[in-house]
Enzyme design. Structure first.
Site, PDB file in Angstrom:
ATOM      1  N   ARG A  54       0.516   9.778   6.495  1.00 34.69           N
ATOM      2  CA  ARG A  54      -0.872   9.817   6.953  1.00 34.69           C
ATOM      3  C   ARG A  54      -1.578   8.477   6.868  1.00 34.69           C
ATOM      4  NH1 ARG A  54       0.833  14.524   5.724  1.00 34.69           N
ATOM      5  NH2 ARG A  54       1.894  13.319   4.143  1.00 34.69           N
ATOM      6  N   THR A  55      -1.532   7.856   5.706  1.00 37.26           N
ATOM      7  CA  THR A  55      -2.375   6.668   5.514  1.00 37.26           C
ATOM      8  C   THR A  55      -1.943   5.563   6.477  1.00 37.26           C
ATOM      9  OG1 THR A  55      -2.467   7.314   3.202  1.00 37.26           O
ATOM     10  CG2 THR A  55      -3.349   5.138   3.756  1.00 37.26           C
ATOM     11  N   LYS A  83      14.100  -9.726  -2.006  1.00 35.74           N
ATOM     12  CA  LYS A  83      14.725 -10.960  -2.529  1.00 35.74           C
ATOM     13  C   LYS A  83      13.977 -11.469  -3.747  1.00 35.74           C
ATOM     14  CE  LYS A  83      15.425 -12.237   2.276  1.00 35.74           C
ATOM     15  NZ  LYS A  83      14.810 -13.111   3.283  1.00 35.74           N
ATOM     16  N   ARG A 104      -0.236  -0.536   0.250  1.00 33.53           N
ATOM     17  CA  ARG A 104       0.120   0.540  -0.689  1.00 33.53           C
ATOM     18  C   ARG A 104       1.192  -0.006  -1.619  1.00 33.53           C
ATOM     19  NH1 ARG A 104       1.327   6.764   0.584  1.00 33.53           N
ATOM     20  NH2 ARG A 104      -0.951   6.670   0.707  1.00 33.53           N
TER      21      ARG A 104
HETATM   22  N1   CP Z   1      -2.641  11.552   1.712  1.00 35.41           N
HETATM   23  C1   CP Z   1      -1.795  10.525   1.749  1.00 35.41           C
HETATM   24  O1   CP Z   1      -2.032   9.451   1.156  1.00 35.41           O
HETATM   25  O2   CP Z   1      -0.684  10.764   2.515  1.00 35.41           O
HETATM   26  P1   CP Z   1       0.498   9.750   2.737  1.00 35.41           P
HETATM   27  O3   CP Z   1       1.167   9.501   1.410  1.00 35.41           O
HETATM   28  O4   CP Z   1       1.415  10.398   3.727  1.00 35.41           O
HETATM   29  O5   CP Z   1      -0.081   8.462   3.261  1.00 35.41           O
END
Ligand code: CP
Length: 448
Positions: A54-55, A83, A104
């Site tokens: 999603r994100t 690396k 992320r």
């Molecule tokens: N809700 C959410 O963060 O989903 P993802 O991990 O798929 O990005």
């Protein structure tokens, strides 16, 4: 060079800014194809060190809807991270290729670190168990659309409240909007102490054990705690401050067990995990509660609920696109939702530390030691509390120095009120302060 505005924590936004983002998102959602001029010529880079559906995809869809371009490292094992390239170096390089970074990372505080090194806005797309502010904006936006307001709503958090970063960011934001939170944790997966402490000390939220029979089986196996503003607002629905009765719920926010983040002491019997299905949703208090979930789900929401009009988790995921359009357009300077430079609620980032390390193994100050030295911010002066500037964890310390007088004080000293936060040097014990060349301050005004 102008300092870019980042979105690292939900604290980086004022309530007015959040509401402006909701308004902009609603406008964008009316015709998502009408905005391809907004970010034409701009590029965002998505750096995902952890999996995402999603994100990442909703951010990329949002940028494409705004007419911009996307470069993506969806699997960092195919990048030079494999690396041994550090996050700090990766960020400095990729900031030269794009106008904003979406990150992320598995380490708590990674986005804060990235923001220190990036010449372009950094958006936190989830940092370990710490925060996930854009999911929070998506969740708040969904509630705002569904209920027309956030203030005074009663929101149930159920499941793994310990490791779920979406719950932590969402709880802080709901508290600021003066909503009530009912915690129905999986036993052993309660809201972390530092989150509850911050809710209480910074947002004036008081945890109260709730009488929650009406939540039905959802609550049968758990301790239910009501987190509610100390000064009840006019929309507050409860009357008995000792044993709150959960009479009416506006939303149930389910979370899956975050097994990929479990510490060694986390033991979960998945067959006994909190469940939500038609049977549980038959409880009178849930008659018109919307069912939310950041997704992905596992077994915690039965498929028999998918067709129920109260289930909004797929709509909630779809709303990730317009809200992320609003976030991107604003950080790229193409929408006017944000008021100038950041409005961080905890600005005291400059406190130093000598001989202290963050206690969290997952903190970026422990996983990226080449570029990060521990840093703390002042959470409270009296009593004196400091927390890690990256992962927010509170750190015990035994002495505090003043970098100008070169004196040190014990944590209970009243003289600490006189030291500017950016002059504070934290030590694990007085011997560490002496070894660093600080002298013991006269004990005048010492409160112990
Ligand atoms: N809700 C959410 O963060 O989903 P993802 O991990 O798929 O990005």
């Amino acid at each position: 060079m102008t300092v870019p505005r980042h979105l690292v924590s939900i604290d980086d936004l004022s309530l007015t800014e959040m509401e402006a983002l909701f308004e902009k998102a609603r406008l964008y959602s009316e015709d998502s194809r009408a905005w391809s001029h907004v970010a034409r010529g701009s590029i965002v880079a998505s750096l995902f060190y952890e999996p995402s559906t999603r994100t990442r995809l909703s951010f990329e869809s949002a940028m494409l809807r705004l007419g911009g371009g996307v470069i993506t490292a969806a699997d960092m094992s195919f990048s030079s991270a494999s690396k041994g390239e550090s996050l700090a170096d990766t960020v400095r390089v990729v900031a030269g290729y794009a106008d904003a970074l979406i990150l992320r990372h598995q380490s708590e505080g990674a986005a804060r670190l990235a923001a220190e090194y990036s010449a372009v806005p950094v958006i936190n797309a989830g940092d370990g168990s710490h925060e996930h502010p854009t999911q929070t904006l998506c969740d708040l936006y969904s509630l705002w659309i569904e209920r027309g307001r956030i203030e005074g709503l009663d929101v149930v958090f159920a499941g793994d409240l310990r490791y779920s970063r979406t719950v932590h960011s969402f709880a802080y934001a709901l508290a600021r909007f003066r909503a009530n939170i009912v915690c129905v944790p999986q036993p052993g997966f309660e809201m972390p102490t530092h989150v509850v402490k911050r809710l209480r000390e910074e947002f004036g939220v008081e945890p109260v054990r709730a009488e929650a029979g009406r939540l039905g089986e959802l609550a049968a196996q758990s301790d239910v705690v009501y987190l509610t503003p100390q000064k009840p607002h006019q929309l507050s629905l409860f009357t008995d401050p000792q044993g709150l009765s959960v009479e009416h719920v506006d939303a149930v926010y389910m979370t899956r067990p975050q097994t990929e983040r479990f510490g060694q002491d986390a033991v979960l019997d998945e067959t006994n995990y909190v469940q939500l299905g038609k049977r549980q949703m038959a409880a009178e208090s849930l008659r018109d509660a919307v069912v939310m979930h950041p997704l992905p789900r596992r077994e915690e929401i039965n498929a028999d609920l998918d067709g129920d009009p109260r289930s909004i988790y797929f709509k909630q995921a779809a709303r990730g696109v317009p809200i992320r359009m609003a976030i991107l357009a604003s950080l790229l300077g193409e929408a006017d939702c944000l008021a100038g430079p950041g409005t961080a609620r905890r600005p005291a980032w400059k406190a130093h530390a000598e001989g202290l390390v963050c206690g969290r193994e997952a903190c970026v100050s422990r996983t990226e030691t080449r570029h990060v030295s521990p840093k703390f911010c002042l959470a409270s002066r009296v009593p004196l509390l400091a927390s890690c500037a990256y992962c927010s964890h509170e750190i015990p310390f035994g002495a505090v120095g003043c970098s100008t007088t070169r004196n040190f004080h014990l944590p209970g000293s009243r003289d600490l009120r006189k030291i500017r936060p950016d002059h504070m040097v934290f030590f694990s014990d007085p011997d560490g302060a002496l070894a660093a060349g600080f002298s013991a301050a006269a004990r005048v005004g010492h409160s112990r």
